[in-house]
Design an enzyme around this catalytic site. Structure first.
Site, PDB file in Angstrom:
ATOM      1  N   HIS A  82      17.702  19.694  23.584  1.00 35.50           N
ATOM      2  CA  HIS A  82      17.437  19.990  22.164  1.00 35.50           C
ATOM      3  C   HIS A  82      15.956  20.116  21.846  1.00 35.50           C
ATOM      4  O   HIS A  82      15.607  20.608  20.775  1.00 35.50           O
ATOM      5  CB  HIS A  82      18.056  18.923  21.273  1.00 35.50           C
ATOM      6  CG  HIS A  82      17.195  17.691  21.074  1.00 35.50           C
ATOM      7  ND1 HIS A  82      16.709  16.943  22.123  1.00 35.50           N
ATOM      8  CD2 HIS A  82      16.740  17.083  19.945  1.00 35.50           C
ATOM      9  CE1 HIS A  82      15.998  15.936  21.646  1.00 35.50           C
ATOM     10  NE2 HIS A  82      16.000  15.997  20.336  1.00 35.50           N
ATOM     11  N   GLY A  83      15.066  19.643  22.706  1.00 36.56           N
ATOM     12  CA  GLY A  83      13.639  19.687  22.392  1.00 36.56           C
ATOM     13  C   GLY A  83      12.787  19.358  23.598  1.00 36.56           C
ATOM     14  O   GLY A  83      13.251  19.421  24.742  1.00 36.56           O
TER      15      GLY A  83
ATOM     16  N   ASP B   4      20.491   9.119  13.074  1.00 30.54           N
ATOM     17  CA  ASP B   4      20.305  10.303  12.231  1.00 30.54           C
ATOM     18  C   ASP B   4      21.438  11.277  12.521  1.00 30.54           C
ATOM     19  O   ASP B   4      21.257  12.301  13.179  1.00 30.54           O
ATOM     20  CB  ASP B   4      18.942  10.932  12.492  1.00 30.54           C
ATOM     21  CG  ASP B   4      18.568  11.965  11.431  1.00 30.54           C
ATOM     22  OD1 ASP B   4      19.370  12.180  10.494  1.00 30.54           O
ATOM     23  OD2 ASP B   4      17.488  12.561  11.544  1.00 30.54           O
TER      24      ASP B   4
ATOM     25  N   SER C 140       7.933  26.502  20.239  1.00 33.31           N
ATOM     26  CA  SER C 140       9.360  26.245  20.395  1.00 33.31           C
ATOM     27  C   SER C 140      10.021  27.436  21.072  1.00 33.31           C
ATOM     28  O   SER C 140       9.403  28.485  21.249  1.00 33.31           O
ATOM     29  CB  SER C 140      10.002  25.998  19.027  1.00 33.31           C
ATOM     30  OG  SER C 140       9.369  24.927  18.355  1.00 33.31           O
TER      31      SER C 140
ATOM     32  N   ASN D 130       9.536  12.954  13.774  1.00 35.19           N
ATOM     33  CA  ASN D 130       9.331  14.292  14.344  1.00 35.19           C
ATOM     34  C   ASN D 130      10.005  15.385  13.517  1.00 35.19           C
ATOM     35  O   ASN D 130      10.175  16.505  13.998  1.00 35.19           O
ATOM     36  CB  ASN D 130       9.836  14.341  15.789  1.00 35.19           C
ATOM     37  CG  ASN D 130      11.339  14.109  15.889  1.00 35.19           C
ATOM     38  OD1 ASN D 130      11.967  13.657  14.943  1.00 35.19           O
ATOM     39  ND2 ASN D 130      11.903  14.406  17.046  1.00 35.19           N
ATOM     40  N   HIS D 131      10.376  15.084  12.281  1.00 35.64           N
ATOM     41  CA  HIS D 131      10.975  16.099  11.413  1.00 35.64           C
ATOM     42  C   HIS D 131       9.874  16.961  10.804  1.00 35.64           C
ATOM     43  O   HIS D 131       8.805  16.470  10.441  1.00 35.64           O
ATOM     44  CB  HIS D 131      11.808  15.443  10.316  1.00 35.64           C
ATOM     45  CG  HIS D 131      13.032  14.763  10.865  1.00 35.64           C
ATOM     46  ND1 HIS D 131      13.741  13.819  10.152  1.00 35.64           N
ATOM     47  CD2 HIS D 131      13.661  14.886  12.052  1.00 35.64           C
ATOM     48  CE1 HIS D 131      14.764  13.402  10.875  1.00 35.64           C
ATOM     49  NE2 HIS D 131      14.728  14.029  12.038  1.00 35.64           N
TER      50      HIS D 131
ATOM     51  N   LYS E  43       4.643  18.293   7.830  1.00 38.27           N
ATOM     52  CA  LYS E  43       5.065  17.147   8.633  1.00 38.27           C
ATOM     53  C   LYS E  43       5.267  15.925   7.760  1.00 38.27           C
ATOM     54  O   LYS E  43       4.431  15.604   6.920  1.00 38.27           O
ATOM     55  CB  LYS E  43       3.997  16.859   9.692  1.00 38.27           C
ATOM     56  CG  LYS E  43       4.209  15.660  10.542  1.00 38.27           C
ATOM     57  CD  LYS E  43       5.342  15.836  11.514  1.00 38.27           C
ATOM     58  CE  LYS E  43       4.988  16.821  12.607  1.00 38.27           C
ATOM     59  NZ  LYS E  43       6.067  16.958  13.606  1.00 38.27           N
TER      60      LYS E  43
END
Length: 496
Positions: A419-420, A103, A400, A216-217, A495
């Site tokens: 990043h996460g 991606d 987040s 997970n987008h 989601k």
């Protein structure tokens, strides 16, 4: 907790500093540099052993400088871990698609509003349903039918989009000027060349601009929950309103980038066989930057990164329209300004200090975010005094963080951070542990309204399948690689 059934050897870690560990080059034959891991001891022990095998494999690649880096969100991926970075010599160096990811250009975007939770809460279901309609999600999702020009893109226009990036969006009215100032690289990587992209990649990407995808987008409506650095937050236009509502988007280059990665991995494998070049893992297939194959990939990859910027930009356009429909106010009146957009699957040519002198290097980041500090000339003027915003997405249940880059990151990690949250288990295992319908009801009871394309996809993203976002972010904060600015909590989620 292993993600695969393969057996891997656990390294003898050397503790370098608090939350910093090293795997020496003696761990595996052929390692050129050590592996360095930023994590608490608890997070280190949560990482599947394949992470260390992959990171040490990556350290055998030619031209890798200083270290093979793993960050606190690291988990095993394709070729290298997700949550990995490595900088390679530009002169005589290599490019590896597996060390960037399928991606290409996947990233995060944060948009602010001047709305409070009290204003949004009564309309949160209506707003989420509108966003679900106007920002298509899920595997194979295609563009929303309004406006028609971004749902039916002819090849000539598509070429303009992926070669021009933000310039195209501004010229065609899909972006505010401030959007490009607040997008990494101003929303455009130069050198993108559509002619280096296959017909299959174009076919997959032409109807996917303005869509989320799956996994997970997500698109999430959030509320600022806690301020850690009030001065920086206010410079960025955040924190003036109690319970200020923001919107976070996580998505990438969709099928377009995936096909480009697939195409060039095949090309690189064939070229390595032709030239009798060996690599420990086929997934780490590479080409010299100076080679025809390497140059063609960089031009195609740049097109995919521009696609990802424009995908998130067109989603922003639709988000603003959705808010306008629901609140009967203009996006300008609601001050729906972009805070920042940063990609975390890239290879980027940058200047960094190596052995006491400035050198151009190519930094591969896979599930890792730029973390440039104050004064960096690549940053827009608004961020020169603070450092770059670093958006860290958590799970849809836990919230987040917005952080800021540091000079220490530039000195220690080639300006790179996490990043996460990082997964702790496979998607298939998560689906066995909870039903999507049960999770959806439980989240609603806790004040988080969720619209998902499938219940199985929702179950895959349950909060327990991710590391503790607080510990993951704190480990990088205490190391000085990225510093906490504020925390956001979700109130609604779209989601894929």
């Amino acid at each position: 907790m292993p993600f695969s059934d393969k057996k891997f050897t656990k390294p003898d870690f050397k503790k370098i500093a608090e939350n910093l560990w090293e795997i020496p080059t003696s761990f595996k034959e052929g390692m050129r540099v050590p592996v360095r891991i930023y994590a608490t001891e608890k997070l280190l022990n949560q990482m599947d052993l394949e992470v260390f095998d992959q990171a040490s494999n990556a350290s055998t690649l030619p031209g890798l400088l200083k270290y093979s880096y793993v960050f606190s969100d690291g988990h095993s991926g394709y070729g290298v871990p997700v949550g990995w970075a490595g900088a390679f010599e530009l002169d005589g160096g290599i490019i590896s698609p597996g060390a960037i990811g399928f991606d290409i250009g996947c990233g995060m975007r944060l948009i602010k509003t001047n709305l409070s939770l009290e204003e949004v809460k009564p309309k949160v279901k209506e707003l989420t349903n509108m966003l679900f309609k106007m920002v298509p999600a899920g595997v194979g999702a295609t563009s929303y039918q309004e406006p028609k020009e971004i749902s039916r893109i002819p090849e000539g226009t598509f070429r303009e989009i992926v070669e021009e990036g933000g310039d195209w969006a501004l010229r065609n009215g899909y972006a505010w000027k401030s959007d490009m100032e607040r997008t990494e690289r101003h929303g455009k990587i130069s050198g993108a060349d559509f002619s280096k992209v296959s017909k299959s990649a174009y076919s997959r990407g032409k109807s996917q601009l303005g869509t989320l995808g799956s996994g997970n987008h997500y698109l999430e409506i959030q509320v600022i929950d806690k301020l850690f650095d009030e001065a920086t937050a206010r410079k960025w236009g955040l924190g003036d309103i109690e319970n200020q509502v923001c919107i976070m988007v996580h998505t990438g280059s969709r099928g377009f980038g995936h096909q480009i990665c697939t195409d060039y991995l095949e090309t690189f494998v064939k070229a390595m066989q032709r030239d009798n070049v060996k690599v420990l893992d086929r997934q780490l297939a590479y080409a010299k930057i100076s080679s025809e194959e390497g140059q063609n990939y960089i031009k195609a990859m740049s097109a995919a990164i521009n696609f990802s910027y424009m995908n998130r930009q067109l989603i922003t356009y639709q988000i603003r329209k959705a808010f306008e429909k629901v609140f009967s106010r203009s996006a300008e009146d609601m001050q729906m300004e972009l805070i920042y957009d940063v990609a975390h699957n890239t290879a980027s040519i940058e200047k960094h200090d190596v052995d006491g002198r400035q050198r151009e290097v190519i930094v591969h980041r896979k599930g890792a975010t730029r973390s440039f500090g104050p004064g960096n000339p690549e940053l827009a003027p608004i961020f020169r005094s603070t450092g770059q915003p670093v958006i860290v997405g958590g799970s849809m249940e836990t919230g987040s963080f917005l952080c800021v880059g540091t000079k220490k990151a530039e000195e220690d990690t080639f300006g790179t951070t996490l990043h996460g949250s990082g997964r702790t288990m496979s998607r298939s295992k998560a689906k066995k542990m909870v039903r999507g319908e049960d999770l959806q009801r439980d989240m609603l009871a806790r004040g988080i309204y969720v619209k998902a394309t499938t219940m199985a996809g929702l179950a895959e993203e349950a909060g327990f399948s991710y590391k503790d976002i607080n510990e993951v972010v704190d480990s990088m904060h205490s190391s000085g690689i990225s510093l906490k600015v504020l925390k956001l909590r979700p109130i609604a989620n779209v989601k894929g």
